[in-house]
Design a protein around this motif. Structure first.
Motif, PDB file in Angstrom:
ATOM      1  N   LEU B 169       0.831  -1.198   0.000  1.00  0.00           N
ATOM      2  CA  LEU B 169       0.000   0.000   0.000  1.00  0.00           C
ATOM      3  C   LEU B 169       0.874   1.260   0.000  1.00  0.00           C
ATOM      4  O   LEU B 169       0.596   2.221  -0.726  1.00  0.00           O
ATOM      5  N   SER B 170       1.892   1.218   0.829  1.00  0.00           N
ATOM      6  CA  SER B 170       2.787   2.392   0.858  1.00  0.00           C
ATOM      7  C   SER B 170       3.387   2.635  -0.517  1.00  0.00           C
ATOM      8  O   SER B 170       3.446   3.780  -1.002  1.00  0.00           O
ATOM      9  N   ALA B 171       3.790   1.554  -1.145  1.00  0.00           N
ATOM     10  CA  ALA B 171       4.393   1.704  -2.475  1.00  0.00           C
ATOM     11  C   ALA B 171       3.372   2.237  -3.462  1.00  0.00           C
ATOM     12  O   ALA B 171       3.664   3.133  -4.272  1.00  0.00           O
ATOM     13  N   LEU B 172       2.201   1.690  -3.414  1.00  0.00           N
ATOM     14  CA  LEU B 172       1.148   2.158  -4.318  1.00  0.00           C
ATOM     15  C   LEU B 172       0.890   3.638  -4.105  1.00  0.00           C
ATOM     16  O   LEU B 172       0.618   4.380  -5.060  1.00  0.00           O
ATOM     17  N   ASN B 173       0.957   4.049  -2.856  1.00  0.00           N
ATOM     18  CA  ASN B 173       0.690   5.462  -2.569  1.00  0.00           C
ATOM     19  C   ASN B 173       1.729   6.367  -3.212  1.00  0.00           C
ATOM     20  O   ASN B 173       1.461   7.539  -3.482  1.00  0.00           O
ATOM     21  N   ARG B 174       2.871   5.807  -3.418  1.00  0.00           N
ATOM     22  CA  ARG B 174       3.932   6.662  -3.974  1.00  0.00           C
ATOM     23  C   ARG B 174       3.876   6.736  -5.478  1.00  0.00           C
ATOM     24  O   ARG B 174       4.652   7.433  -6.106  1.00  0.00           O
ATOM     25  N   VAL B 175       2.950   5.978  -6.050  1.00  0.00           N
ATOM     26  CA  VAL B 175       2.826   6.047  -7.517  1.00  0.00           C
ATOM     27  C   VAL B 175       1.797   7.099  -7.850  1.00  0.00           C
ATOM     28  O   VAL B 175       0.620   6.962  -7.495  1.00  0.00           O
ATOM     29  N   PRO B 176       2.235   8.158  -8.547  1.00  0.00           N
ATOM     30  CA  PRO B 176       1.328   9.297  -8.700  1.00  0.00           C
ATOM     31  C   PRO B 176       0.146   9.032  -9.619  1.00  0.00           C
ATOM     32  O   PRO B 176      -0.917   9.631  -9.454  1.00  0.00           O
ATOM     33  N   GLN B 177       0.292   8.121 -10.572  1.00  0.00           N
ATOM     34  CA  GLN B 177      -0.837   7.954 -11.483  1.00  0.00           C
ATOM     35  C   GLN B 177      -2.058   7.380 -10.771  1.00  0.00           C
ATOM     36  O   GLN B 177      -3.192   7.501 -11.243  1.00  0.00           O
ATOM     37  N   LEU B 178      -1.783   6.711  -9.732  1.00  0.00           N
ATOM     38  CA  LEU B 178      -2.904   6.017  -9.080  1.00  0.00           C
ATOM     39  C   LEU B 178      -3.688   7.000  -8.211  1.00  0.00           C
ATOM     40  O   LEU B 178      -3.152   7.682  -7.363  1.00  0.00           O
TER      41      LEU B 178
END
Lengths: 419, 231
Positions: B169-178
Motif C-alpha cells: 500500500l505504501s508503495a502504491l501510494n507513492r505512484v502518482p498515477q494512481l
C-alpha cells in the motif's frame, strides 16, 4: 224505712243499720235472743254477696197479715255455662227466723219472666230448695242458703228476658235474635240458649262488647234474659244478619291481607334501613380516612415549613455580604468520610489533567509548542490521568459496597460492633 | 446493642465504621501494579492517538510530523494489544470502562490500522519526479509478487501477510498515477483492515487466502494496465 244504698260496701254501715233497727223496741217482730244471730247472718251474707243489701220492708203474708220484716234484697250470682249472671232475689226473714227458714223470692224485673214449670221456682217467684226444706237452727244460715241458690240456679236458671226488650246495642239484639233463630235447629230441651245474647256456644263475640265476668247491674241482666218463645223469622232481620256476616268476613279478609302487605312493606323498609346504615358506616369510615390523610399531610407541611425556616436562617447567616469574602472555597465542602475524600481528590486530578490537555491542544494549534513536545506531554499526562480515573472507579465501587453494607447493618445491627 | 439505632446514632455509627476503612489502593501486589502500568500505557497510547488525529485534522500538525508518530503509535498499540490479549480481550470494553471517548483513535487503531496519510494518499506534487516514480512502480511490482508468492507458499498468518500488504500500500501510494480510489488500493486497504482486526497469530482460511490471492492478482493486472504504455 231506712236502707243502706247499694254503693256502701262497708259491713260496718250494715252493722250500724241493723243495730239501730234491731235495737228499737217493737220495730221488728224477732225474738230478743236471736237478734244477734239475725244481725250476724245478714252481715255475713252481705259480706259474701255484695249484690245484696239489708233492708226492712213491709211483707204481706198469704193470709193477709202484714208485718215489718228484714230482708236481704238484691242480686246473687250464678254461673251458667261458665258465665256469671246475677239473679235478682229477695230473702225475707220471717218472724220465726232463724228457727224457721226465710222466704226466698226471685224478683224478675219488667224485662224478665220466670221460667214456667221451673223445678224450684213457682209462678209467683217463690223459691223452694232442699236447703230451705231441711233448714236447721242454728246451723243453717243465709250464706249457705245463697250459695245453694247460686248452685241450683246455675244448673237450671229460673229467669229469662223478654224478646221485645229494648236493648241498648242493636248488635246484641241481632245476636239475640240470631240465637233465637238458631234455636229451632237446636234441641228444644235447651231453650236457655237464648239467655246469653252475647256469648253463645257457636261464635265468639265479634264486637268489643265487654265480657261479663264482673257482676253487672240490673241493666245488663235484662240483656241476658231473653225470651226464646218467638220463633218467627223476620226476613229483614235475616237479611241484616246475613249482610252482617258477609261484611264481617270481608273485613276479616281485608285485615289479613292488609296485614301481610304491611309486613312485606316493613321488611323492605327494614332492609333499606340496613343498607342505609351500612352506607352510613362506609361514609363514616371514608370520612375518617380522609381526615387521617389530611392530618398526615398537615404534619408533613409543618415539617417542610420548619425545614424551610432552618434553611432560610442558615442562608441568611451564611450568605451575608461579609460571609463570602473570607470563605475558602476549597474548604467549603468537607468530605464526610475517607472514601469520599479520596473520590473527591481523584476526580479533581482527573478533571485537572483534562483541562491541561485542553490547554495543550490550544497551544499546539497556535503553534506555541511543537508537535513533538505536544505529543510527548500528552502521552505522559494521559498516563497519569489513567491512574486517577482508575482510582476513582475503584473508590466508587467501594462506596457502593459500603452503602449496601450500611443498609444491611441498619436492618440488623451486628452485635459485635463496638461503639 | 440489640435494639435498632436512633437515626443520629446510625449516622455516627456509619462514620465510625468508615473511619475504620482504609483508603482504596489501586493495586495490592506487584502483579496488579504491573497490570495497571500496562493499562496506563494502553490508555496513554489511545489517548495520544486521539489527540494526534485531532491535531492532524485541525491542521495543527503537518503530515510529515503526523505520519511517523501515527505509524509508531499503531505499532506500539498492536504490540501492547497482543501482549494484553488475556486481560484485555476487548479493547472497546476497556475504552468504555474508563470512559475514554476516543472515536478517532478507535478508528485509526482498531479499524483502519494505517495512518490517515497512508489511507488517503493522493498524488502530491513531489512525486512528479520520474525517477522516484519508476522506483515506486518497481517496488509495487516487487511487493505484489512477494505477497502473492507468500500466499501460494501457504504463509497465511496475519503477521506474515500484514506487513507485506502494508508495504504494498505504501508503495502504491507513492505512484502518482494512481488515484486514491484505485481499486488495488481500496482492496488492499480493506484487507489490511481485516487483518488488523485479527490477532497476530491468526491465519487466513483457505477461502480467505484464495480470495486475497485473487484480489492481489486482479489488482496487479489493473496496476500494470494503469502504467503508461510505451508505444
Amino acid at each position: 224505712m231506712p236502707s243502706i244504698s247499694p254503693g256502701q260496701t262497708s259491713s260496718h254501715a250494715c252493722v250500724q243499720f241493723l243495730n239501730s233497727v234491731l235495737s228499737r223496741p217493737n220495730a221488728l217482730p224477732y225474738e230478743e235472743e236471736v237478734k244477734w244471730s239475725i244481725r250476724q247472718h245478714l252481715v255475713n251474707v252481705i259480706q259474701h254477696f255484695p249484690g245484696l243489701q239489708a233492708r226492712t220492708a213491709g211483707f204481706t203474708h198469704n193470709d193477709g197479715r202484714q208485718a215489718n220484716l228484714l230482708q236481704a234484697d238484691g242480686t246473687i250470682p250464678m254461673y251458667y255455662q261458665d258465665v256469671k249472671y246475677n239473679i235478682p232475689v229477695t230473702i225475707w226473714l220471717t218472724e220465726p227466723y232463724p228457727r224457721k227458714p226465710p222466704l226466698v223470692y226471685v224478683s224478675p224485673t219488667r224485662d224478665m219472666i220466670i221460667k214456667p214449670r221451673h223445678r224450684l221456682v213457682d209462678a209467683s217467684g217463690m223459691v223452694s230448695v232442699p236447703y230451705l226444706q231441711q233448714w236447721v237452727f242454728p246451723r243453717s244460715n243465709l250464706v249457705e242458703l245463697v250459695q245453694n241458690l247460686s248452685l241450683h240456679f246455675g244448673h237450671d236458671p229460673p229467669l229469662y228476658s223478654r224478646p221485645s226488650t229494648p236493648v241498648p246495642s242493636p248488635q246484641q239484639q241481632q245476636q239475640q235474635q240470631l240465637q233465637q233463630q238458631t234455636q229451632p235447629q237446636q234441641q228444644p230441651q235447651q231453650p236457655f240458649h237464648g239467655m246469653n245474647p252475647i256469648y253463645s256456644s257457636n261464635s265468639p263475640p265479634p264486637t268489643s262488647a265487654a265480657p261479663i265476668p264482673y257482676p253487672p247491674p240490673y241493666y245488663q241482666q235484662q240483656q241476658q234474659q231473653q225470651q226464646p218463645s218467638t220463633r218467627t223469622e223476620d226476613p229483614a232481620s235475616v237479611f241484616k244478619r246475613n249482610a252482617v256476616n258477609t261484611l264481617v268476613a270481608r273485613v276479616q279478609q281485608d285485615v289479613v291481607s292488609l296485614r301481610s302487605s304491611f309486613e312485606v312493606e316493613m321488611d323492605e323498609l327494614f332492609s333499606v334501613q340496613a343498607s342505609l346504615n351500612k352506607r352510613a358506616e362506609q361514609l363514616g369510615k371514608h370520612l375518617q380516612e380522609l381526615q387521617h390523610e389530611k392530618e398526615g399531610l398537615e404534619q408533613q407541611l409543618q415539617l417542610l415549613l420548619t425545614n424551610t425556616d432552618v434553611l432560610e436562617t442558615w442562608l441568611q447567616s451564611n450568605d451575608g455580604p461579609n460571609a463570602s469574602g473570607d470563605m475558602n472555597i476549597d474548604e467549603a465542602f468537607e468530605p464526610c468520610d475517607v472514601l469520599s475524600r479520596q473520590m473527591l481528590e481523584a476526580s479533581a486530578e482527573d478533571l485537572a489533567i483534562e483541562d491541561v490537555l485542553y490547554s495543550l491542544d490550544k497551544a499546539v494549534q497556535e503553534g506555541v509548542i511543537t508537535a513533538e513536545v505536544y505529543l510527548r506531554h500528552v502521552r505522559m499526562l494521559a498516563r497519569d490521568q489513567f491512574f486517577y480515573r482508575a482510582t476513582s472507579a475503584k473508590v466508587r465501587t467501594a462506596q457502593m459496597q459500603a452503602q449496601v453494607a450500611g443498609m444491611a447493618a441498619r436492618a440488623a445491627p451486628p452485635p459485635y460492633v463496638s461503639s | 446493642m440489640a435494639y435498632p439505632l436512633h437515626p443520629q446514632q446510625q449516622q455516627q455509627h456509619q462514620l465510625q465504621h468508615h473511619q475504620h476503612q482504609q483508603e482504596v489502593k489501586l493495586w495490592s501486589d506487584k502483579r496488579e501494579r504491573e497490570m495497571f502500568e500496562n493499562f496506563a500505557d494502553l490508555f496513554a497510547i489511545i489517548k495520544t492517538t486521539e489527540k494526534l488525529e485531532k491535531a492532524y485534522v485541525r491542521d495543527a500538525m503537518s503530515a510529515r510530523d503526523y505520519e511517523p508518530w501515527c505509524t509508531k503509535l499503531i505499532a506500539q498499540f498492536r504490540t501492547l494489544k497482543n501482549a494484553l490479549r488475556d486481560v484485555v480481550p476487548d479493547v472497546d470494553r476497556f475504552m468504555a470502562a474508563y470512559k475514554m471517548d476516543c472515536p478517532a483513535a478507535h478508528n485509526r487503531l482498531l479499524v483502519s490500522g494505517i495512518p490517515a496519510t497512508v489511507e488517503h494518499k493522493s498524488a502530491t506534487s513531489s512525486s512528479f519526479d520520474a525517477g522516484a516514480t519508476a522506483v515506486a512502480v518497481a517496488e509495487c511490482v516487487q511487493h505484489y509478487i512477494t505477497a502473492m508468492d507468500s500466499l501460494k507458499l501457504n504463509m497465511v498468518a496475519v503477521d506474515q501477510i500484514h506487513p507485506l500488504l502494508l508495504d504494498l500500500l505504501s508503495a502504491l501510494n507513492r505512484v502518482p498515477q494512481l488515484t486514491a480510489d484505485f481499486e488495488g488500493k481500496v482492496k488492499t486497504r480493506d484487507w489490511i483492515a481485516k487483518l488488523n482486526k485479527m490477532g497476530a497469530s491468526d491465519e487466513l482460511t483457505e477461502q480467505q487466502a484464495r480470495q486475497l490471492l485473487f484480489d492481489l492478482d486482479s489488482s496487479y493486472n489493473a496496476f500494470i494496465n494503469s502504467l503508461p504504455k510505451h508505444t
